[in-house]
Design a protein around this motif. Structure first.
Motif, PDB file in Angstrom:
ATOM      1  N   VAL A 173       0.953  -1.268   0.107  1.00 44.58           N
ATOM      2  CA  VAL A 173      -0.032  -0.085   0.056  1.00 44.58           C
ATOM      3  C   VAL A 173       0.855   1.337   0.022  1.00 44.58           C
ATOM      4  O   VAL A 173       0.409   2.168  -0.172  1.00 44.58           O
ATOM      5  CB  VAL A 173      -0.968   0.194   1.131  1.00 44.58           C
ATOM      6  N   GLY A 174       2.099   1.163   0.285  1.00 46.71           N
ATOM      7  CA  GLY A 174       2.918   2.480   0.132  1.00 46.71           C
ATOM      8  C   GLY A 174       4.395   2.157  -0.111  1.00 46.71           C
ATOM      9  O   GLY A 174       4.704   0.961  -0.622  1.00 46.71           O
ATOM     10  N   HIS A 175       5.227   2.950   0.104  1.00 48.36           N
ATOM     11  CA  HIS A 175       6.599   2.784  -0.256  1.00 48.36           C
ATOM     12  C   HIS A 175       7.436   3.533   1.115  1.00 48.36           C
ATOM     13  O   HIS A 175       7.080   4.310   1.655  1.00 48.36           O
ATOM     14  CB  HIS A 175       7.167   3.370  -1.455  1.00 48.36           C
ATOM     15  N   LYS A 176       8.687   2.741   1.119  1.00 47.58           N
ATOM     16  CA  LYS A 176       9.417   3.260   2.491  1.00 47.58           C
ATOM     17  C   LYS A 176      10.039   4.693   1.888  1.00 47.58           C
ATOM     18  O   LYS A 176      10.391   4.896   0.797  1.00 47.58           O
ATOM     19  CB  LYS A 176      10.663   2.463   2.305  1.00 47.58           C
ATOM     20  N   ASN A 177      10.062   5.475   3.069  1.00 43.96           N
ATOM     21  CA  ASN A 177      10.644   6.987   2.713  1.00 43.96           C
ATOM     22  C   ASN A 177      12.122   6.688   2.883  1.00 43.96           C
ATOM     23  O   ASN A 177      12.683   6.337   3.899  1.00 43.96           O
ATOM     24  CB  ASN A 177      10.059   8.015   3.693  1.00 43.96           C
ATOM     25  N   PRO A 178      12.865   7.144   1.503  1.00 49.00           N
ATOM     26  CA  PRO A 178      14.273   6.774   1.704  1.00 49.00           C
ATOM     27  C   PRO A 178      15.039   7.823   2.824  1.00 49.00           C
ATOM     28  O   PRO A 178      16.087   7.436   3.166  1.00 49.00           O
ATOM     29  CB  PRO A 178      14.702   7.081   0.240  1.00 49.00           C
TER      30      PRO A 178
END
Ligand SMILES: [Zn+2]
Length: 119
Positions: A25-30
């Motif tokens: 549902v999302g992606h990691k904040n780099p």
């Protein structure tokens, strides 16, 4: 006596499960460790008709709500894992008494005893 290695294993499994769901549902904040953002819908697709875009927005809102919930759960699991490393796992945040074993079994990331359970 609480079986810490067993709890740690459960927590690590839970962490992997939550991260797997978050990746959907999302992606990691780099830039910020442990921070996740919901995946934004692709509204710039010139071939999508407006109905599709409306669906995407609805989908995005659903994912965003789920993402927030999963991230909060993941954070609690991380707190519990950090406490295991620090040797302070299983103590009530309020009264510092050991948290009931049955409660930890039901919710390994619990941070309060039954008497001080929130909600
Ligand atoms: Zn307590």
């Amino acid at each position: 006596m609480v079986n810490i290695p067993e709890i740690k294993k459960t927590l690590l499994e839970e962490k992997a499960r939550l991260e797997g769901e978050l990746a959907e549902v999302g992606h990691k904040n780099p830039e910020i460790k442990g921070d996740w953002s919901p995946s934004a819908p692709d509204l710039n697709n010139p071939t999508a008709d407006p109905a599709d875009n409306a669906d995407s927005i609805e989908e995005f809102e659903k994912n965003a709500a789920l993402e927030v919930e999963l991230e909060a759960m993941l954070m609690e699991v991380d707190v519990a894992l950090n406490k295991i490393e620090a040797g302070t796992y299983g103590k009530c945040r309020v009264c510092k008494a050991p948290i009931e074993e049955a409660r930890l079994k039901a919710n390994p990331s619990a941070q309060t005893c039954i008497a001080h359970r929130e909600g």
